[in-house]
Scaffold this motif. Structure first.
Motif, mmCIF file in Angstrom:
data_model
loop_
_atom_site.group_PDB
_atom_site.id
_atom_site.type_symbol
_atom_site.label_atom_id
_atom_site.label_comp_id
_atom_site.label_asym_id
_atom_site.label_seq_id
_atom_site.Cartn_x
_atom_site.Cartn_y
_atom_site.Cartn_z
ATOM 1 N N UNK A 66 -8.159 -15.432 -28.079
ATOM 2 C CA UNK A 66 -8.272 -16.109 -26.791
ATOM 3 C C UNK A 66 -8.477 -17.594 -27.046
ATOM 4 N N UNK A 67 -7.816 -18.415 -26.244
ATOM 5 C CA UNK A 67 -7.945 -19.864 -26.348
ATOM 6 C C UNK A 67 -8.103 -20.450 -24.954
ATOM 7 N N UNK A 68 -8.633 -21.664 -24.912
ATOM 8 C CA UNK A 68 -8.783 -22.387 -23.657
ATOM 9 C C UNK A 68 -8.931 -23.864 -23.973
ATOM 10 N N UNK A 69 -8.569 -24.710 -23.016
ATOM 11 C CA UNK A 69 -8.743 -26.160 -23.172
ATOM 12 C C UNK A 69 -10.156 -26.601 -22.828
ATOM 13 N N UNK A 77 -11.795 -13.008 -30.515
ATOM 14 C CA UNK A 77 -10.683 -12.292 -31.126
ATOM 15 C C UNK A 77 -10.842 -10.815 -30.825
ATOM 16 N N UNK A 78 -9.719 -10.136 -30.671
ATOM 17 C CA UNK A 78 -9.748 -8.699 -30.451
ATOM 18 C C UNK A 78 -8.897 -8.029 -31.528
ATOM 19 N N UNK A 117 -4.583 -15.299 -23.980
ATOM 20 C CA UNK A 117 -4.648 -14.353 -25.094
ATOM 21 C C UNK A 117 -3.273 -14.306 -25.732
ATOM 22 N N UNK A 118 -3.214 -14.510 -27.056
ATOM 23 C CA UNK A 118 -1.951 -14.509 -27.790
ATOM 24 C C UNK A 118 -2.086 -13.626 -29.020
ATOM 25 N N UNK A 119 -0.995 -13.004 -29.397
ATOM 26 C CA UNK A 119 -0.956 -12.238 -30.631
ATOM 27 C C UNK A 119 -1.152 -13.202 -31.790
ATOM 28 N N UNK A 120 -2.157 -12.962 -32.583
ATOM 29 C CA UNK A 120 -2.450 -13.799 -33.744
ATOM 30 C C UNK A 120 -1.770 -13.238 -34.991
ATOM 31 N N UNK A 154 -18.248 -8.863 -36.944
ATOM 32 C CA UNK A 154 -18.378 -7.735 -36.006
ATOM 33 C C UNK A 154 -19.657 -7.940 -35.200
ATOM 34 N N UNK A 155 -19.555 -8.611 -34.057
ATOM 35 C CA UNK A 155 -20.762 -9.004 -33.319
ATOM 36 C C UNK A 155 -21.633 -7.854 -32.830
#
Length: 162
Positions: A66-69, A77-78, A117-120, A154-155
């Motif tokens: 996940x990203x944001x400005x 991350x998932x 959300x983008x495929x990393x 792993x939070x």
């Protein structure tokens, strides 16, 4: 099941609408999967590249980001484990990438910040050896040497809520 797009309970505001209830026809077992590279695509676009082998189950390990400005945004991350059926390792890898791209989404959170959300990365695609799908069937496993490093990413191991 993915939590992508959902906010933890503590962060929800009182004026947010309740979760959307899905119609019964979408809850039926046959309608719970995403179509990736169905029969028409296999025959029409891929030709005989993947041969005529019987499809087998594979597990694909994908990581999305996940990203944001927003200046105060903390990336998340998932890691997801996705079942794909394919007639070859190559077809399974292609279907895993296609699935990951289909899951990409952007939305505005409750603070009206754009989150994407983008495929990393497609980490691994492996044929499932024990495809009986009974209780105790192993779907995926991996080895690692450093539990401290594992627990650092792993939070939930440290009790952190997402």
């Amino acid at each position: 099941m993915s939590n992508r797009g959902s906010e933890p309970e503590a962060d929800r505001t009182r004026d947010m609408p309740p979760p959307v209830e899905l119609p019964e026809e979408l809850l039926e077992e046959d309608n719970r999967s995403v179509s990736i590279g169905g029969p028409a695509a296999v025959g029409a676009e891929r030709g005989s590249v993947f041969g005529d082998a019987e499809p087998e189950p594979y597990v694909a390990v994908l990581v999305t980001e996940s990203t944001s400005d927003s200046a105060d945004f903390r990336p998340l991350y998932e890691e997801s484990f996705v079942l794909v059926t394919a007639s070859s390792d190559e077809e399974a890898a292609e279907k895993a990438r296609e699935y990951g791209k289909q899951q990409e989404v952007s939305y505005h959170n409750e603070d009206q910040q754009l989150v994407s959300w983008k495929l990393k990365h497609v980490v691994e695609v492996r044929r499932i050896e024990d495809a009986t799908f009974d209780d105790g069937s192993e779907l995926y496993s991996r080895f690692f040497r450093n539990y401290t490093q594992y627990s650092s990413f792993e939070p939930t191991l440290g009790g952190e809520e997402l």
